[in-house]
Design a protein around this motif. Structure first.
Motif, PDB file in Angstrom:
ATOM      1  N   GLY A  84       3.280 -28.559  22.492  1.00  0.00           N
ATOM      2  CA  GLY A  84       3.285 -29.567  23.533  1.00  0.00           C
ATOM      3  C   GLY A  84       4.495 -30.485  23.458  1.00  0.00           C
ATOM      4  N   LEU A  85       4.896 -30.848  22.244  1.00  0.00           N
ATOM      5  CA  LEU A  85       6.037 -31.757  22.099  1.00  0.00           C
ATOM      6  C   LEU A  85       7.353 -31.066  22.442  1.00  0.00           C
ATOM      7  N   PHE A  86       7.481 -29.790  22.096  1.00  0.00           N
ATOM      8  CA  PHE A  86       8.639 -29.046  22.580  1.00  0.00           C
ATOM      9  C   PHE A  86       8.619 -29.024  24.108  1.00  0.00           C
ATOM     10  N   GLY A  87       7.413 -28.918  24.668  1.00  0.00           N
ATOM     11  CA  GLY A  87       7.279 -28.925  26.117  1.00  0.00           C
ATOM     12  C   GLY A  87       7.816 -30.205  26.741  1.00  0.00           C
ATOM     13  N   VAL A  88       7.620 -31.332  26.073  1.00  0.00           N
ATOM     14  CA  VAL A  88       8.142 -32.612  26.577  1.00  0.00           C
ATOM     15  C   VAL A  88       9.664 -32.550  26.697  1.00  0.00           C
ATOM     16  N   VAL A  89      10.316 -32.092  25.619  1.00  0.00           N
ATOM     17  CA  VAL A  89      11.782 -32.042  25.600  1.00  0.00           C
ATOM     18  C   VAL A  89      12.304 -31.025  26.618  1.00  0.00           C
ATOM     19  N   ILE A  90      11.621 -29.890  26.734  1.00  0.00           N
ATOM     20  CA  ILE A  90      12.050 -28.861  27.695  1.00  0.00           C
ATOM     21  C   ILE A  90      11.872 -29.365  29.124  1.00  0.00           C
TER      22      ILE A  90
ATOM     23  N   ALA B 102      12.409 -32.545  35.089  1.00  0.00           N
ATOM     24  CA  ALA B 102      11.130 -33.050  35.615  1.00  0.00           C
ATOM     25  C   ALA B 102      11.204 -34.560  35.831  1.00  0.00           C
ATOM     26  N   GLU B 103      10.561 -35.019  36.900  1.00  0.00           N
ATOM     27  CA  GLU B 103      10.601 -36.456  37.219  1.00  0.00           C
ATOM     28  C   GLU B 103       9.596 -37.238  36.376  1.00  0.00           C
ATOM     29  N   ASN B 104       8.389 -36.700  36.243  1.00  0.00           N
ATOM     30  CA  ASN B 104       7.342 -37.355  35.444  1.00  0.00           C
ATOM     31  C   ASN B 104       6.817 -36.375  34.400  1.00  0.00           C
ATOM     32  N   VAL B 105       6.764 -36.819  33.145  1.00  0.00           N
ATOM     33  CA  VAL B 105       6.197 -36.000  32.071  1.00  0.00           C
ATOM     34  C   VAL B 105       5.049 -36.789  31.451  1.00  0.00           C
ATOM     35  N   ILE B 106       3.843 -36.248  31.575  1.00  0.00           N
ATOM     36  CA  ILE B 106       2.628 -36.931  31.131  1.00  0.00           C
ATOM     37  C   ILE B 106       1.970 -36.087  30.045  1.00  0.00           C
ATOM     38  N   VAL B 107       1.592 -36.731  28.943  1.00  0.00           N
ATOM     39  CA  VAL B 107       0.968 -36.021  27.827  1.00  0.00           C
ATOM     40  C   VAL B 107      -0.442 -36.549  27.600  1.00  0.00           C
ATOM     41  N   ILE B 108      -1.393 -35.618  27.500  1.00  0.00           N
ATOM     42  CA  ILE B 108      -2.784 -35.954  27.172  1.00  0.00           C
ATOM     43  C   ILE B 108      -3.086 -35.376  25.794  1.00  0.00           C
ATOM     44  N   ALA B 109      -3.530 -36.211  24.862  1.00  0.00           N
ATOM     45  CA  ALA B 109      -3.871 -35.743  23.510  1.00  0.00           C
ATOM     46  C   ALA B 109      -4.786 -36.770  22.857  1.00  0.00           C
ATOM     47  N   GLY B 110      -5.232 -36.461  21.639  1.00  0.00           N
ATOM     48  CA  GLY B 110      -6.206 -37.333  20.986  1.00  0.00           C
ATOM     49  C   GLY B 110      -5.704 -38.079  19.773  1.00  0.00           C
ATOM     50  N   SER B 111      -4.433 -37.881  19.406  1.00  0.00           N
ATOM     51  CA  SER B 111      -3.879 -38.527  18.211  1.00  0.00           C
ATOM     52  C   SER B 111      -2.907 -39.632  18.607  1.00  0.00           C
ATOM     53  N   PRO B 112      -3.195 -40.892  18.261  1.00  0.00           N
ATOM     54  CA  PRO B 112      -2.277 -41.992  18.602  1.00  0.00           C
ATOM     55  C   PRO B 112      -0.867 -41.777  18.057  1.00  0.00           C
ATOM     56  N   ASN B 113      -0.762 -41.254  16.834  1.00  0.00           N
ATOM     57  CA  ASN B 113       0.553 -41.027  16.238  1.00  0.00           C
ATOM     58  C   ASN B 113       1.347 -39.994  17.025  1.00  0.00           C
ATOM     59  N   ARG B 114       0.685 -38.930  17.425  1.00  0.00           N
ATOM     60  CA  ARG B 114       1.378 -37.870  18.165  1.00  0.00           C
ATOM     61  C   ARG B 114       1.714 -38.320  19.586  1.00  0.00           C
ATOM     62  N   LEU B 115       0.866 -39.141  20.171  1.00  0.00           N
ATOM     63  CA  LEU B 115       1.164 -39.671  21.504  1.00  0.00           C
ATOM     64  C   LEU B 115       2.347 -40.625  21.448  1.00  0.00           C
TER      65      LEU B 115
ATOM     66  N   LEU C 232       4.763 -40.391  19.332  1.00  0.00           N
ATOM     67  CA  LEU C 232       5.922 -39.515  19.172  1.00  0.00           C
ATOM     68  C   LEU C 232       6.312 -38.889  20.509  1.00  0.00           C
ATOM     69  N   ALA C 233       5.312 -38.512  21.307  1.00  0.00           N
ATOM     70  CA  ALA C 233       5.590 -37.946  22.630  1.00  0.00           C
ATOM     71  C   ALA C 233       6.396 -38.925  23.474  1.00  0.00           C
ATOM     72  N   GLU C 234       6.049 -40.214  23.384  1.00  0.00           N
ATOM     73  CA  GLU C 234       6.802 -41.228  24.125  1.00  0.00           C
ATOM     74  C   GLU C 234       8.229 -41.342  23.597  1.00  0.00           C
ATOM     75  N   GLU C 235       8.377 -41.279  22.289  1.00  0.00           N
ATOM     76  CA  GLU C 235       9.704 -41.402  21.671  1.00  0.00           C
ATOM     77  C   GLU C 235      10.637 -40.273  22.092  1.00  0.00           C
ATOM     78  N   ILE C 236      10.072 -39.091  22.351  1.00  0.00           N
ATOM     79  CA  ILE C 236      10.945 -37.960  22.681  1.00  0.00           C
ATOM     80  C   ILE C 236      11.034 -37.684  24.186  1.00  0.00           C
ATOM     81  N   GLY C 237      10.417 -38.571  25.005  1.00  0.00           N
ATOM     82  CA  GLY C 237      10.677 -38.436  26.430  1.00  0.00           C
ATOM     83  C   GLY C 237       9.510 -38.467  27.387  1.00  0.00           C
ATOM     84  N   ALA C 238       8.266 -38.576  26.897  1.00  0.00           N
ATOM     85  CA  ALA C 238       7.128 -38.648  27.825  1.00  0.00           C
ATOM     86  C   ALA C 238       7.139 -39.977  28.563  1.00  0.00           C
ATOM     87  N   ASP C 239       6.866 -39.922  29.870  1.00  0.00           N
ATOM     88  CA  ASP C 239       6.810 -41.147  30.681  1.00  0.00           C
ATOM     89  C   ASP C 239       5.472 -41.861  30.526  1.00  0.00           C
TER      90      ASP C 239
END
Length: 368
Positions: A196-202, A208-221, A223-230
């Motif tokens: 999923g995190l590679f998916g954010v960068v790709i 992509a205009e908006n990249v949204i990540v749904i997950a259950g780990s605060p730490n991983r979420l 990180l998703a924001e740090e690498i580009g999730a909106d």
């Protein structure tokens, strides 16, 4: 060639600790490449193999299908995919799978990742027969002549490249199936593991205009924001309806253009199908082992929406090359996925860390 003593961590019995073993290597087969492993990634699927849940795995085997290293010897002439002659000392990465090039899927349907004869380092290639070294949990690996290889430079981050060889290439395959441009599109990614995190960068790299990540780990979420999730949505702290409303608000009530399932859980489709817009595209890439069926609303989710649901199985050489390209421009971001670095002899600990989800990504160093 002089005799070489290589060492590896070997899976001899499912659910039993990997065993440290030495292998004597003299001559390698004609056209093969002997590579010193400098970085080996531990994949979540390695845990399934360790547990005996993957029917492709023979015993004994050296696990590890993610690797990068330095050429020690080439028996004959071998060129990389750019036509560059390989020589001792070169740094390389390689496609983990080798397809036959002769079957229906290789020659007619042009879907080599579906080749029924596909050989995969560290997955379906045992170590009982010489030259033994067919996985990356090892000091060295012997690559067959048919292996697709890319030469890289001393400036490249081998840890990140090794990690990209599986989850990165599979994530790229998921995006590569989409028939449109990603410009102006909303992408929803379910799951914040390496896939999923590679998916954010790709997704971000493809526009992509908006990249949204749904997950259950605060730490991983985070990180998703740090690498580009909106936007990130914690599925443990929000309801399905709250998440649906957030995505509908962003998309003017339409829903996501593209969804990447990267959870590994078939049940993710029950939520994701409600988030997909009419005419949307759903790439299911994370479900890697058999699971219980899920109740699927064929009319509401598939037919009425005229939606495309695409299963994504592994990757091919084109995905491998494109992943190396995107990865090489995002080393700083992607290196954040690596949470643990361990010496090869601690491969059992690495598997435990992955299974407990304490680790997001572990890199093994043969001499570390």
């Amino acid at each position: 060639m002089m005799g070489l003593k290589a060492h590896a961590m070997v899976l001899e019995k499912f659910n039993q600790p990997l065993v440290y073993k030495e292998f004597e290597i003299s001559d390698i087969p004609r056209g093969s490449i002997l590579v010193e492993i400098l970085s080996a990634g531990v994949c979540g699927s390695d845990v399934h193999m360790f547990r005996g849940e993957d029917p492709r795995v023979p015993l004994p085997i050296i696990l590890g299908h993610e690797g990068a290293g330095r050429v020690v010897e080439v028996n004959g002439e071998k060129r990389d995919l750019n036509g560059e002659l390989l020589k001792p000392g070169d740094l390389i990465v390689w496609n983990r799978g080798i397809t036959c090039g002769e079957c229906y899927w290789c020659k007619v349907s042009k879907e080599p990742y579906l080749c029924p004869n596909r050989k995969v380092y560290g997955i379906n290639r045992g170590c009982s027969e010489y030259p033994h070294l067919r996985g990356c949990y090892s000091s060295h690996i012997v690559l067959d002549p048919e292996t697709d290889v890319l030469k890289v430079s001393e400036k490249d981050d081998l840890d990140v490249l090794a990690m990209a060889m599986c989850s990165g290439a599979t994530a790229y395959h998921a995006f590569d199936e989409y028939p449109e441009s990603f410009a102006g599109k909303t992408v929803v990614i379910q799951g914040a593991g390496p896939l999923g995190l590679f998916g954010v960068v790709i997704a971000r790299s493809l526009g992509a205009e908006n990249v949204i990540v749904i997950a259950g780990s605060p730490n991983r979420l985070k990180l998703a924001e740090e690498i580009g999730a909106d936007l990130t949505l914690n599925r443990r702290e929000t309801s399905v309806e709250e998440r649906r409303k957030a995505i509908m608000d962003i998309t003017h009530g339409r829903g996501a253009d593209f969804i990447l399932e990267a959870t590994g859980d078939s049940r993710a489709l029950l939520e994701g199908s409600e988030l997909l817009r009419r005419g949307g595209f759903y790439s299911v890439a994370g479900v890697a082992v058999p699971q219980d069926p899920v109740p699927f609303k064929v009319y509401e989710w598939l037919v009425l929406k005229n939606a495309t649901f695409k299963g994504i199985w592994v990757s091919d050489t084109s995905h491998f090359v494109k992943t190396v390209s995107i990865t090489s421009r995002n080393y700083q971001l992607l290196s954040k996925l690596i949470t643990h670095r361990l010496p090869l002899k601690e491969a059992n600990k690495a598997l435990e860390l992955m299974e407990s989800r304490e680790a997001l990504k572990v890199i093994l160093y043969p001499e570390g």
